[in-house]
Design an enzyme around this catalytic site. Structure first.
Site, PDB file in Angstrom:
ATOM      1  N   SER A  20      -3.899   2.324   0.356  1.00 36.00           N
ATOM      2  CA  SER A  20      -3.788   3.400  -0.088  1.00 36.00           C
ATOM      3  C   SER A  20      -3.278   3.248  -1.120  1.00 36.00           C
ATOM      4  O   SER A  20      -1.700   2.824  -1.212  1.00 36.00           O
ATOM      5  CB  SER A  20      -3.628   4.517   0.862  1.00 36.00           C
ATOM      6  N   ASP A  21      -3.035   4.144  -1.673  1.00 37.09           N
ATOM      7  CA  ASP A  21      -1.645   4.292  -3.192  1.00 37.09           C
ATOM      8  C   ASP A  21      -1.026   5.087  -2.448  1.00 37.09           C
ATOM      9  O   ASP A  21      -0.769   5.954  -1.063  1.00 37.09           O
ATOM     10  CB  ASP A  21      -2.396   5.139  -4.190  1.00 37.09           C
ATOM     11  N   ASN A  22       0.379   5.262  -1.922  1.00 35.56           N
ATOM     12  CA  ASN A  22       1.287   5.939  -1.561  1.00 35.56           C
ATOM     13  C   ASN A  22       2.153   6.857  -0.533  1.00 35.56           C
ATOM     14  O   ASN A  22       1.119   8.243  -1.415  1.00 35.56           O
ATOM     15  CB  ASN A  22       3.282   5.736  -2.799  1.00 35.56           C
ATOM     16  N   ASP A  54      -1.067   8.518   0.218  1.00 34.98           N
ATOM     17  CA  ASP A  54      -2.293   9.045  -0.055  1.00 34.98           C
ATOM     18  C   ASP A  54      -2.746   9.280   1.375  1.00 34.98           C
ATOM     19  O   ASP A  54      -4.017  10.154   1.575  1.00 34.98           O
ATOM     20  CB  ASP A  54      -3.050   8.282  -1.002  1.00 34.98           C
TER      21      ASP A  54
END
Length: 722
Positions: free
Chosen positions: A259-261, A263
């Site tokens: 995942s992106d930070n 998210d």
């Protein structure tokens, strides 16, 4: 009982692998699969969740190692640590401006070595976002440009350099790359980072998907990161169509998705899809997100944490299969990296030095190839050191002090902390030694509106034979989270340019920035302009070389420069409009870019022959080549980037006026001629028809070859396909 569980888990894993079109091609893959299946069968629920949480410590009970991560966009940056003295190379937009993928491949391979030195084995790079023509968006600097073909070539080179290829892939000198941000991240209507994207499937596939397709199919990227935003109303981190149907089933991606930070949590807190963290986690799991990245996290923030998911899984045991598959993918990556066979590195933060002189010198070589000459009236550049006695160096970006922490503001986002940084002022002083008097004045601060420094700057200019005026942007005015509503030079920089121009002295503007700017006054009034982007730790050395002619700029723009914000989006990827009718134009203003995609001048001149087809007519399943001769007609050696664009003249669907399908950077001595040839086949001629199938349709194709995307810089020929 354990044997039964093991068999069930193995079946689940194999089913998952079949779903994602994975086939095992080697004994090593089969051995890793057996090890993973055995290990998963021994793990507790808590241990599996720990594997799926980035930053989780090593599992000492089962001997599962930790996979340390960092950023590697243009050199290694440790997300939570600032030690290491890493090499900082030119920012991605500058890497793209070299138009030389092999340079990027070598940079990435050196970055991988520095990463391993610091115990890092998983890097959140490269950024494969295709810039959609809106430089209000702050992360333009992280991309290779506005064209899918160019971004694909650069992205593949980066991934192959970072991960290695063949027997070297993921060995002790390479790490796992992460292609991001899947997908369409820059496509939003306000130029805002993370803004929602609403577009057709055609645009998704024609513009944004090609770099990721190349990353998966050609470079075999090990990890993919979705974008913060949604796609047509469905957040990317829960979008099964994007992550499963396209990424895994269609493209054949078999690595893990991180995942992106924050998210996963943002499915509730940003997108307001789920009411609880547990529901957010389940949505991400089912869509195929394997690892949850939460930078600076604590127990309350980790969406996959045991306390969040345990009750939910207990109530619905069917969900365990998703956890087992995700855990298996992560463990597979650790085995491929050889982490189970090596001891973790003990890092002495006081003495560690990941960078080397060899790497720093290479950063310098790359910087020299990234510089773009935008204007050079009356051949003001290069300066002849024997003909000037004094030189004014002026501007807020002419120098920079070493920071106490973080990084230099003129290196660009996601840059590490190098042992030193060479500013323009330093580079010029080093270059001229004591042969030319240097008159330095800051003039103004980048973020200030004070003109108190103007008199000193004007005096420095008047007391000098010529002026190098260094303006642009910094990490404060661009990068992630630094989107803008206008693109003018920030603060009073433009007024400074006007004041210095009015002194009547010859002025060279050096732009240090991360995005295209509306520099109309500079373009109209200043004789010479160098676009340097962020060139890395050896910036000043490379810029000084270009100013004094030891380097002949050969870079080309990979993003178009707008004339105003009202013109956005500005990109060469345009479809036909009311051609020749007077419609389709702005009233009382120019629709064309200030500087187009692919543009860049030289201290020498080049002449192109007419392009010649090996075969003027081919079958739709055939191929041919187009060739052009390029001659250096000037008195200096120089580099030229030869570009080929293709247009299907009459097709079953609307097409762009032209699309880049080939490029090559060549070096020519004075008077030298070289022949450059490009392939024309399925990949170059195909389109997506109305059924979204990639086909070559019979008809005529306009093949354009030249020095930029501008029509005036291209020569054309016609290919017939039957």
């Amino acid at each position: 009982m354990k044997k039964t569980i093991s068999i069930v888990l193995y079946i689940m894993f194999i089913v998952g692998c079949k779903t994602e079109n994975k086939t095992y091609k080697s004994k090593e893959d089969r051995d890793i699969n057996k090890k993973v299946e055995h290990l998963v069968s021994q793990m507790t629920f808590e241990e599996k969740i720990a594997e799926m949480t980035q930053d989780a410590p090593a599992n000492h009970r089962l001997g599962i190692p930790y996979m340390k991560y960092g950023e590697a966009l243009h050199g290694l940056w440790l997300v939570l640590d600032y030690y290491g003295n890493t090499t900082v190379y030119p920012q991605a937009i500058a890497c793209g401006s070299t138009w030389e993928p092999e340079l990027i491949k070598k940079m990435a391979s050196q970055t991988a070595i520095e990463a391993r030195t610091l115990g890092v084995t998983h890097c959140y790079s490269p950024n494969l976002d295709v810039i959609s023509g809106d430089p209000r968006y702050g992360r333009v600097e992280e991309s290779y440009g506005e064209d899918p073909y160019l971004v694909s070539k650069m992205g593949v080179a980066f991934i192959e350099g970072l991960q290695g290829t063949g027997d070297e892939q993921f060995d002790e000198n390479h790490v796992i790359a992460t292609a991001k941000h899947f997908i369409g991240y820059p496509e939003n209507r306000r130029g805002i980072n993370g803004g929602f994207s609403d577009m057709s499937e055609r645009r998704l596939r024609e513009v944004y998907l090609p770099p990721f397709e190349a990353a998966v199919k050609i470079a075999k990227v090990g990890s993919v990161m979705p974008g913060h935003q949604d796609y047509n109303g469905v957040p990317n981190h829960m979008n099964t169509w994007l992550l499963k149907d396209i990424l895994r089933d269609e493209l054949g991606f078999d690595g893990f998705i991180v995942s992106d930070n924050n998210d996963i949590a943002r499915l509730g807190t940003m997108h307001f899809i789920s009411e609880t963290r547990a529901k957010s986690a389940i949505l991400g799991l089912k869509a195929g997100v394997d690892m949850d990245l939460v930078i600076g996290k604590n127990v309350d923030l980790a969406s996959y944490h045991t306390n969040v998911l345990k009750d939910t899984i207990t109530q619905d045991p069917e969900l365990m299969k998703y956890i087992d598959i995700a855990t298996s993918r992560i463990l597979t990556a650790k085995y491929k990296l050889g982490l189970f066979d090596t001891e973790p590195k003990e890092i002495d933060t006081e003495t560690v030095n990941a960078g080397t002189k060899e790497h720093q010198d290479y950063a310098y070589e790359m910087a020299k190839k990234a510089i773009i000459l935008l204007k050079n009236d009356n051949d003001l550049l290069p300066l002849d050191m024997t003909k000037i006695k004094s030189l004014a160096v002026i501007g807020p970006n002419a120098t920079e002090e070493r920071p106490e922490k973080g990084s230099y503001s003129l290196l660009g986002g996601y840059s590490g902390l190098p042992p030193y940084y060479v500013s323009v002022l330093d580079g010029i002083k080093n270059k001229v030694n004591n042969n030319v008097k240097i008159n330095y004045a800051k003039g103004c601060d980048l973020l200030d509106t004070s003109k108190a420094g103007f008199p000193a700057a004007i005096a420095a200019a008047k007391n000098s034979d010529a002026v190098v005026l260094v303006v642009g942007g910094s990490r404060s005015t661009g990068g992630e989270g630094a989107d803008r509503s206008d693109l003018n030079l920030y603060g009073v920089q433009n007024e400074l340019v006007e004041a210095i121009h009015k002194t009547g002295k010859p002025v060279i503007v050096v732009l240090i920035n991360g995005r295209p700017l509306t520099i109309n006054y500079i373009a109209e009034n200043v004789p010479s302009i160098l676009e340097t982007w962020y060139l890395g730790m050896r910036s000043g050395d490379a810029i000084a070389d270009a100013i004094f002619g030891d380097v002949n700029p050969g870079g080309k723009l990979t993003v178009s420069f707008p004339r105003s914000v009202g013109q956005l989006p500005v990109t060469y990827l345009e479809r036909p409009d009311f051609i020749g009718t007077g419609k389709g134009q702005y009233r009382y203003s120019d629709k064309s870019p200030l500087f187009p995609f692919g543009y860049g001048l030289s201290y020498t001149t080049f002449k192109y022959s007419e392009p010649i087809l090996a075969d003027a007519t081919i079958a739709k399943d055939g191929s041919t080549t187009v060739s052009v001769e390029v001659k250096n007609t000037g008195s200096r050696a120089g580099d030229e980037v030869v570009q080929m664009y293709v247009r299907d003249d009459f097709a079953s669907v609307g097409r762009y006026l032209k699309m880049l399908k080939g490029f090559e950077r060549i070096h020519l001595e004075p008077g030298e001629t070289k022949t450059v040839s490009f392939q024309l086949g399925f990949d170059e001629l195909s389109i997506l028809n109305q059924e979204m199938e990639k086909v070559v349709e019979p008809g005529t194709f306009t093949i354009s070859v030249g020095s930029s995307s501008a029509t005036k810089d291209l020569k054309q020929t016609t290919l017939k396909v039957f």
